[in-house]
Design an enzyme around this catalytic site. Structure first.
Site, PDB file in Angstrom:
ATOM      1  N   ASP A  81      -1.250  36.110  51.450  1.00  0.00           N
ATOM      2  CA  ASP A  81      -0.174  36.957  51.710  1.00  0.00           C
ATOM      3  C   ASP A  81       0.476  36.937  53.038  1.00  0.00           C
ATOM      4  O   ASP A  81       0.006  36.603  53.926  1.00  0.00           O
ATOM      5  CB  ASP A  81      -0.793  38.519  51.528  1.00  0.00           C
ATOM      6  CG  ASP A  81       0.174  39.537  51.330  1.00  0.00           C
ATOM      7  OD1 ASP A  81       1.207  39.239  51.091  1.00  0.00           O
ATOM      8  OD2 ASP A  81      -0.123  40.783  51.702  1.00  0.00           O
ATOM      9  N   LEU A  83     -14.800  19.852  43.430  1.00  0.00           N
ATOM     10  CA  LEU A  83     -14.585  21.572  44.003  1.00  0.00           C
ATOM     11  C   LEU A  83     -13.921  22.281  42.626  1.00  0.00           C
ATOM     12  O   LEU A  83     -12.920  21.506  42.055  1.00  0.00           O
ATOM     13  CB  LEU A  83     -13.432  21.597  45.094  1.00  0.00           C
ATOM     14  CG  LEU A  83     -12.891  22.896  45.140  1.00  0.00           C
ATOM     15  CD1 LEU A  83     -13.960  23.740  45.959  1.00  0.00           C
ATOM     16  CD2 LEU A  83     -11.522  22.904  46.106  1.00  0.00           C
ATOM     17  N   HIS A 135       7.683  31.392  51.205  1.00  0.00           N
ATOM     18  CA  HIS A 135       7.013  30.788  49.970  1.00  0.00           C
ATOM     19  C   HIS A 135       7.011  29.305  50.083  1.00  0.00           C
ATOM     20  O   HIS A 135       6.205  28.885  49.850  1.00  0.00           O
ATOM     21  CB  HIS A 135       7.572  31.151  48.764  1.00  0.00           C
ATOM     22  CG  HIS A 135       7.497  32.697  48.349  1.00  0.00           C
ATOM     23  ND1 HIS A 135       6.299  33.625  48.957  1.00  0.00           N
ATOM     24  CD2 HIS A 135       8.416  33.610  47.846  1.00  0.00           C
ATOM     25  CE1 HIS A 135       6.616  34.777  48.403  1.00  0.00           C
ATOM     26  NE2 HIS A 135       7.937  35.008  47.930  1.00  0.00           N
TER      27      HIS A 135
END
Ligand code: IPE
Ligand code: IPE
Ligand code: MG
Length: 248
Positions: free
Chosen positions: A12, A123, A29
């Site tokens: 965020d 992962l 972004h």
């Protein structure tokens, strides 16, 4: 030191970061999306087994259309750019949430990546896209009911695509969960950093991880190292404590 197998991140602060620099929100972004691969790489080197990233919430539909479109485009770009590395590092990639409204080429890319990495043992990288914790919970309950499976903690936990979160990190300074992985965060360690996502770094990620790994997680138990016989001997027992204990 506890190992934090599952780390989830609420990425965020992109918009505020860009605005504070006199730019339009969406530039945040663009910059923010460039940080993601560094964090993925750092998670791998820390030995994290699951990394779950909040990329778009069901509530984010209330943003302007051009911002939503840019977020969609950045998701596609990320996958195109990172495809080779994901395969090379044997990462298992998955998107959870409702992707039906994404453009077809992006959906195809997601399906292709999920298929190609299905059996990978590295992962587990999960993107939560158009994801909402409440909806996810309701969907799972309905699914179990449909299959005639009893609603128990264990069955519900198993029914989700991702397991319990050990560490939740939220950048951007706000201290809330914003409808993220509600069920899976019942016992997560929470860490809120004021750093805006485009300024987050592998270094800060490592520092947070190592700091939180030293926390004692008690899961409702008393101090894990407490042996009551020893501590009773060591404790100061005086008239006052005895008096109060007798009242119990
Ligand atoms: C997070 O950054 C990215 C998404 C929600 C997709 P924001 O766009 O929420 O940035 P702020 O919180 O407004 O600064
Ligand atoms: C949460 O951030 C969602 C993502 C990071 C994808 P928001 O910026 O949407 O959360 P609120 O609105 O501040 O709670
Ligand atoms: Mg925000």
């Amino acid at each position: 030191m506890d190992s934090l197998n599952h780390v989830a991140i609420i990425m965020d602060g992109n918009g505020r970061w860009a605005k504070s620099r006199g730019h339009i929100r969406v530039w945040g972004h663009v910059r923010g999306s460039k940080i993601v691969s560094d964090i993925v790489e750092e998670a791998e080197s820390l030995g994290v087994k699951h990394l779950t990233l909040f990329t778009f919430s069901t509530e984010n539909w209330s943003r302007p259309v051009h911002e939503i479109k840019i977020l969609f485009r950045l998701l596609k770009k990320f996958l195109q750019k990172e495809k080779k590395r994901i395969l090379k590092n044997r990462i298992k990639f998955k998107v959870i949430g409702d992707i039906s409204q994404l453009p077809l080429p992006t959906k195809e890319l997601i399906w292709e990546m999920e298929e190609l990495t299905r059996d990978m043992k590295g992962l587990n990288l999960t993107f939560c896209f158009n994801y909402g914790g409440r909806t996810a919970l309701i969907d799972r309950v309905n699914l179990l009911v449909e299959k005639g499976i009893p609603i128990t903690e264990g069955n519900l936990t198993e029914s989700f695509e991702v397991g319990d979160v050990d560490l939740l990190i939220r950048t951007g300074g706000d201290q809330r969960i914003s409808n993220f992985l509600l069920w899976q965060m019942a016992y997560s360690e929470l860490f809120f950093t004021p750093t805006m996502w485009p300024e987050f770094s592998a270094k800060e990620f490592r520092e947070i991880y190592l700091k939180v790994a030293k926390r004692e997680r008690r899961f409702g138990m008393a101090d894990a190292n407490d042996d009551w016989m020893t501590s009773a001997k060591l404790a100061r027992i005086n008239k006052e404590t005895l008096g109060e204990m007798r009242e119990v």
